[in-house]
Write an enzyme that holds these catalytic residues in place. Structure first.
Site, mmCIF file in Angstrom:
data_model
loop_
_atom_site.group_PDB
_atom_site.id
_atom_site.type_symbol
_atom_site.label_atom_id
_atom_site.label_comp_id
_atom_site.label_asym_id
_atom_site.label_seq_id
_atom_site.Cartn_x
_atom_site.Cartn_y
_atom_site.Cartn_z
ATOM 1 N N ASN A 62 -36.068 20.427 16.585
ATOM 2 C CA ASN A 62 -37.515 20.629 16.437
ATOM 3 C C ASN A 62 -38.274 19.348 16.752
ATOM 4 O O ASN A 62 -37.862 18.250 16.384
ATOM 5 C CB ASN A 62 -37.871 21.184 15.051
ATOM 6 C CG ASN A 62 -37.332 20.377 13.896
ATOM 7 O OD1 ASN A 62 -36.317 19.710 14.003
ATOM 8 N ND2 ASN A 62 -38.004 20.446 12.767
ATOM 9 N N GLU A 64 -41.973 17.845 16.324
ATOM 10 C CA GLU A 64 -43.251 18.074 15.626
ATOM 11 C C GLU A 64 -44.381 17.258 16.235
ATOM 12 O O GLU A 64 -44.171 16.394 17.088
ATOM 13 C CB GLU A 64 -43.068 17.761 14.133
ATOM 14 C CG GLU A 64 -42.056 18.704 13.498
ATOM 15 C CD GLU A 64 -41.985 18.621 11.981
ATOM 16 O OE1 GLU A 64 -42.524 17.662 11.390
ATOM 17 O OE2 GLU A 64 -41.380 19.542 11.393
ATOM 18 N N CYS A 73 -40.043 24.569 17.807
ATOM 19 C CA CYS A 73 -38.803 24.741 17.035
ATOM 20 C C CYS A 73 -37.582 24.346 17.872
ATOM 21 O O CYS A 73 -37.617 24.370 19.109
ATOM 22 C CB CYS A 73 -38.617 26.205 16.645
ATOM 23 S SG CYS A 73 -39.813 26.822 15.454
ATOM 24 N N GLU A 75 -34.837 26.002 18.389
ATOM 25 C CA GLU A 75 -34.290 27.080 19.220
ATOM 26 C C GLU A 75 -35.008 27.149 20.571
ATOM 27 O O GLU A 75 -34.381 27.274 21.623
ATOM 28 C CB GLU A 75 -34.446 28.440 18.517
ATOM 29 C CG GLU A 75 -33.689 28.581 17.211
ATOM 30 C CD GLU A 75 -34.495 28.154 15.988
ATOM 31 O OE1 GLU A 75 -35.258 27.168 16.077
ATOM 32 O OE2 GLU A 75 -34.338 28.805 14.937
ATOM 33 N N CYS A 112 -37.415 31.728 13.468
ATOM 34 C CA CYS A 112 -38.744 32.301 13.211
ATOM 35 C C CYS A 112 -39.046 33.404 14.225
ATOM 36 O O CYS A 112 -38.339 33.562 15.230
ATOM 37 C CB CYS A 112 -39.815 31.199 13.275
ATOM 38 S SG CYS A 112 -40.274 30.717 14.955
ATOM 39 N N CYS A 115 -39.436 32.315 17.947
ATOM 40 C CA CYS A 115 -38.151 31.989 18.592
ATOM 41 C C CYS A 115 -37.353 33.253 18.889
ATOM 42 O O CYS A 115 -36.697 33.355 19.923
ATOM 43 C CB CYS A 115 -37.335 31.031 17.726
ATOM 44 S SG CYS A 115 -38.052 29.371 17.688
HETATM 45 N N1 THU Z 1 -38.225 25.174 12.560
HETATM 46 C C1 THU Z 1 -37.288 25.264 13.548
HETATM 47 O O1 THU Z 1 -37.104 24.331 14.338
HETATM 48 N N2 THU Z 1 -36.571 26.408 13.643
HETATM 49 C C2 THU Z 1 -36.644 27.446 12.765
HETATM 50 O O2 THU Z 1 -35.900 28.418 12.912
HETATM 51 C C3 THU Z 1 -37.613 27.410 11.670
HETATM 52 C C4 THU Z 1 -38.514 26.240 11.621
HETATM 53 C C5 THU Z 1 -38.952 23.912 12.411
HETATM 54 C C6 THU Z 1 -40.411 23.922 12.748
HETATM 55 C C7 THU Z 1 -40.934 22.757 11.921
HETATM 56 O O3 THU Z 1 -40.715 21.566 12.638
HETATM 57 C C8 THU Z 1 -40.031 22.748 10.705
HETATM 58 O O4 THU Z 1 -38.878 23.491 11.056
HETATM 59 C C9 THU Z 1 -40.652 23.331 9.461
HETATM 60 O O5 THU Z 1 -41.172 24.589 9.691
#
Ligand code: THU
Length: 160
Positions: A62, A64, A73, A75, A112, A115
């Site tokens: 991920n 940010e 994310c 994925e 999520c 994704c």
């Molecule tokens: N996140 C992911 O990378 N993948 C997921 O399946 C769920 C959430 C990340 C997004 C954000 O950077 C952090 O997790 C918190 O939501």
């Protein structure tokens, strides 16, 4: 009026023991991928690893942003990276895991909705099921055999 029911199936392993070798390998790759996570805001380091039909493994994590909604994310980072590095090659499997601050999350992380929709696009595009392997910091591992199994009533190109 009739009532229509959905059912979904996924496998649940108590831990890595007994997991097929390929799944174990991909999960280890995902665990390595958390080290490239850029998550100063959530401190929730997510790692993903894709296995492609040509045997290549592509990692994602991920990424940010101070403008929170533009975060990507793990994925999707992995899927888009693979699409660029290996155009036209089907995705066979994806492993997703997390390293939380307390390293105490024993519940598998599940992708999520955004994704799932993105992975579904590639599953349909290449007409190849994508196996999804999910784990938290440790403990139980869930495996779904295909993205479409975990996206009921999905939207796809047939509507357009
Ligand atoms: N996140 C992911 O990378 N993948 C997921 O399946 C769920 C959430 C990340 C997004 C954000 O950077 C952090 O997790 C918190 O939501």
């Amino acid at each position: 009026m009739k009532k229509i029911q959905f059912s979904a199936e996924y496998l649940c392993y108590a831990d890595e023991k007994g997991l097929p070798d390929q799944d174990k390998m991909l999960l280890n790759e995902a665990k390595e991928a958390v080290n490239s996570s850029y998550s100063p805001y959530s401190k929730f380091k997510v790692g993903a690893a894709l296995l492609l039909e040509n045997g290549a493994v592509v990692r994602g994590s991920n990424q940010e942003n101070a403008a929170f909604p533009v975060t990507l994310c793990a994925e999707r980072t992995a899927v888009f990276s693979a699409a660029v590095q290996f155009p036209g090659v089907a995705i066979v499997a994806i492993a997703v895991t997390v390293e939380t601050q307390q390293k105490n999350m024993n519940k598998p992380i599940t992708p999520c909705g955004s994704c799932r929709q993105v992975m579904l696009e590639y599953e349909l595009r290449f007409n190849h099921n994508i196996r999804i392997i999910m784990q938290g910091d440790f403990g139980e591992i869930y495996i779904a055999e295909a993205v479409k199994d975990i996206v009921p009533l999905y939207f796809d190109a047939s509507f357009l």
